[in-house]
Design a protein around this motif. Structure first.
Motif, PDB file in Angstrom:
ATOM      1  N   LYS A 192     109.288 -48.380  31.414  1.00  0.00           N
ATOM      2  CA  LYS A 192     109.675 -47.213  32.221  1.00  0.00           C
ATOM      3  C   LYS A 192     108.481 -46.469  32.817  1.00  0.00           C
ATOM      4  O   LYS A 192     108.638 -45.768  33.829  1.00  0.00           O
ATOM      5  CB  LYS A 192     110.541 -46.253  31.398  1.00  0.00           C
ATOM      6  CG  LYS A 192     109.828 -45.601  30.216  1.00  0.00           C
ATOM      7  CD  LYS A 192     110.802 -44.679  29.473  1.00  0.00           C
ATOM      8  CE  LYS A 192     110.134 -44.011  28.279  1.00  0.00           C
ATOM      9  NZ  LYS A 192     111.082 -43.116  27.568  1.00  0.00           N
ATOM     10  N   LYS A 193     107.286 -46.617  32.222  1.00  0.00           N
ATOM     11  CA  LYS A 193     106.108 -45.963  32.778  1.00  0.00           C
ATOM     12  C   LYS A 193     105.256 -46.908  33.625  1.00  0.00           C
ATOM     13  O   LYS A 193     104.264 -46.500  34.219  1.00  0.00           O
ATOM     14  CB  LYS A 193     105.257 -45.373  31.654  1.00  0.00           C
ATOM     15  CG  LYS A 193     105.938 -44.219  30.920  1.00  0.00           C
ATOM     16  CD  LYS A 193     105.041 -43.632  29.853  1.00  0.00           C
ATOM     17  CE  LYS A 193     105.732 -42.455  29.141  1.00  0.00           C
ATOM     18  NZ  LYS A 193     104.871 -41.870  28.064  1.00  0.00           N
ATOM     19  N   LYS A 194     105.677 -48.179  33.667  1.00  0.00           N
ATOM     20  CA  LYS A 194     104.913 -49.174  34.418  1.00  0.00           C
ATOM     21  C   LYS A 194     105.575 -49.553  35.736  1.00  0.00           C
ATOM     22  O   LYS A 194     104.900 -49.930  36.691  1.00  0.00           O
ATOM     23  CB  LYS A 194     104.713 -50.424  33.555  1.00  0.00           C
ATOM     24  CG  LYS A 194     103.900 -50.165  32.295  1.00  0.00           C
ATOM     25  CD  LYS A 194     103.743 -51.431  31.474  1.00  0.00           C
ATOM     26  CE  LYS A 194     102.937 -51.163  30.205  1.00  0.00           C
ATOM     27  NZ  LYS A 194     102.777 -52.382  29.375  1.00  0.00           N
ATOM     28  N   THR A 231     111.598 -48.932  27.044  1.00  0.00           N
ATOM     29  CA  THR A 231     110.491 -48.062  26.649  1.00  0.00           C
ATOM     30  C   THR A 231     109.156 -48.605  27.134  1.00  0.00           C
ATOM     31  O   THR A 231     108.283 -47.845  27.588  1.00  0.00           O
ATOM     32  CB  THR A 231     110.455 -47.898  25.119  1.00  0.00           C
ATOM     33  OG1 THR A 231     111.710 -47.358  24.672  1.00  0.00           O
ATOM     34  CG2 THR A 231     109.342 -46.972  24.683  1.00  0.00           C
ATOM     35  N   THR A 234     109.447 -48.717  38.219  1.00  0.00           N
ATOM     36  CA  THR A 234     110.431 -47.655  38.466  1.00  0.00           C
ATOM     37  C   THR A 234     111.429 -47.574  37.325  1.00  0.00           C
ATOM     38  O   THR A 234     111.668 -48.569  36.616  1.00  0.00           O
ATOM     39  CB  THR A 234     111.189 -47.906  39.779  1.00  0.00           C
ATOM     40  OG1 THR A 234     111.970 -49.098  39.640  1.00  0.00           O
ATOM     41  CG2 THR A 234     110.224 -48.045  40.948  1.00  0.00           C
ATOM     42  N   ASN A 235     112.016 -46.403  37.163  1.00  0.00           N
ATOM     43  CA  ASN A 235     112.996 -46.217  36.097  1.00  0.00           C
ATOM     44  C   ASN A 235     114.185 -47.148  36.277  1.00  0.00           C
ATOM     45  O   ASN A 235     114.676 -47.742  35.311  1.00  0.00           O
ATOM     46  CB  ASN A 235     113.465 -44.762  36.086  1.00  0.00           C
ATOM     47  CG  ASN A 235     114.355 -44.455  34.889  1.00  0.00           C
ATOM     48  OD1 ASN A 235     113.957 -44.624  33.746  1.00  0.00           O
ATOM     49  ND2 ASN A 235     115.565 -43.996  35.161  1.00  0.00           N
TER      50      ASN A 235
END
Length: 210
Positions: free
Chosen positions: A125-127, A122, A129-130
């Motif tokens: 994932k926004k920082k 969590t 790559t997935n």
């Protein structure tokens, strides 16, 4: 909402079944490489569950991993290390504190291995790559289990573990534990990262589409 909840319960039940399958089918979940060390991939369903289903269900899956560790090492002992997971062994010898320690090693690392991957994924994932977040979460879950299990063994069963190791502990029990973490632990983490990232990615895509 009902369909989503049902889907999560089905996935939790399926991952639980996989944990039991990996535990009790010989040489699948626990792979013995010497009389002292077993390489395990049983934490992989726990990590997947944590990432896909959240920390609570991840903790539940970790608890089920602990249950299987307790059953296998108490009633179907195959490893010289089984005593660190077997509370009944310590009760039979009158070492009641050891029984509590064995339960701690059985459950605490496994449960936390089902909690941390969710928060790592969590947070990242926004920082990044997935895929990078998934791989990192897999490593975090695996290393949580390995470091806590081995560390707690060194702290709670230092004397017994040193005696069991014999000549292998010539440089000190914590040196042996550190070497185990850096070799077996990193190998387990690499395998766990790849497997959990691959399966979790597919499940997350399915979850998003539904």
């Amino acid at each position: 909402m009902k369909n989503s909840a049902l889907s999560e319960y089905v996935k939790t039940a399926l991952l639980t079944a996989i944990i039991f399958l990996l535990t009790f089918v010989p040489n699948i979940g626990y792979i013995p490489i010497n009389p002292v060390i077993n390489v395990t991939i049983i934490h992989v369903p726990v990590i997947i569950g944590s990432i896909v289903l959240g920390s609570k269900k991840g903790a539940f899956l970790g608890f089920m991993f602990g249950i299987t560790s307790f059953i296998k090492n108490t009633f179907f002992s195959t490893s010289a290390m089984s005593f660190v997971f077997n509370p009944l062994f310590h009760i039979s010898t009158g070492y009641y504190a050891g029984a509590l320690y064995a339960l701690v090693i059985c459950f605490v690392p496994r449960i936390l291995a089902g909690v941390f991957p969710y928060y790592v994924y969590t947070a990242l994932k926004k920082k990044i790559t997935n895929v990078g977040a998934l791989l990192t979460a897999g490593v975090a879950g695996s290393m949580t289990n390995t470091i806590l299990v081995m560390g707690l063994i060194g702290i709670l069963f230092k004397n017994e573990y040193t005696q069991m190791l014999g000549e292998k502990a010539a440089n000190g029990v914590f040196a042996f534990i550190g070497a185990t973490i850096l070799t077996n632990g990193l190998a387990e983490a690499a395998v766990a990262a790849i497997l959990s990232a691959t399966v979790a990615k597919a499940l997350l895509v399915m979850k998003k589409r539904s």
